[in-house]
Design a protein around this motif. Structure first.
Motif, PDB file in Angstrom:
ATOM      1  N   UNK A  25       0.827  -1.223   0.000  1.00  0.00           N
ATOM      2  CA  UNK A  25       0.000   0.000   0.000  1.00  0.00           C
ATOM      3  C   UNK A  25       0.857   1.268   0.000  1.00  0.00           C
ATOM      4  N   UNK A  26       2.069   1.154   0.488  1.00  0.00           N
ATOM      5  CA  UNK A  26       2.960   2.312   0.561  1.00  0.00           C
ATOM      6  C   UNK A  26       3.690   2.540  -0.761  1.00  0.00           C
ATOM      7  N   UNK A  27       3.406   1.742  -1.748  1.00  0.00           N
ATOM      8  CA  UNK A  27       4.132   1.796  -3.009  1.00  0.00           C
ATOM      9  C   UNK A  27       5.265   0.797  -2.944  1.00  0.00           C
ATOM     10  N   UNK A  28       5.777   0.392  -4.104  1.00  0.00           N
ATOM     11  CA  UNK A  28       6.824  -0.616  -4.094  1.00  0.00           C
ATOM     12  C   UNK A  28       6.223  -2.002  -4.023  1.00  0.00           C
ATOM     13  N   UNK A  29       7.070  -2.993  -4.121  1.00  0.00           N
ATOM     14  CA  UNK A  29       6.585  -4.364  -4.104  1.00  0.00           C
ATOM     15  C   UNK A  29       7.394  -5.189  -3.122  1.00  0.00           C
TER      16      UNK A  29
END
Ligand SMILES: [Zn+2]
Ligand SMILES: [Zn+2]
Length: 87
Positions: free
Chosen positions: A9-13
């Motif tokens: 949810x914070x971006x990134x994977x």
């Protein structure tokens, strides 16, 4: 061992690898249930903590809460009851 790319949810994977084992409750039992407590920050929208039938608290049919969120539910219920008395 299947590995999955999961979008955070914070971006990134993140890469999540499952061992192929069944989900386990915090108590160590197999967990056929998932916590249904609403967690808007999660992509699924719910807590999804694996819980066994012995640990799950069911506030309604087809709703199951992990022990931590069962406490939150009690707090929420008490707050709602307090509001009813006040109005
Ligand atoms: Zn359990
Ligand atoms: Zn939960």
């Amino acid at each position: 061992m299947p590995c999955q790319h999961v979008r955070l949810p914070t971006g990134g994977t993140a890469i999540v690898c499952s061992s192929g084992r069944r989900p386990q409750c915090a108590c160590g039992q197999p967990a056929p249930l998932l916590c249904d407590w609403k967690v808007p920050a999660r992509r699924s929208g719910t807590c999804d903590a694996p819980i066994c039938r012995a640990c799950a608290i069911s506030p309604a049919p087809d709703k199951d809460l992990c022990p931590a969120h069962a406490q939150d539910f009690e707090t929420w219920k008490a707050a709602r009851a307090a509001r009813k008395v006040a109005s």
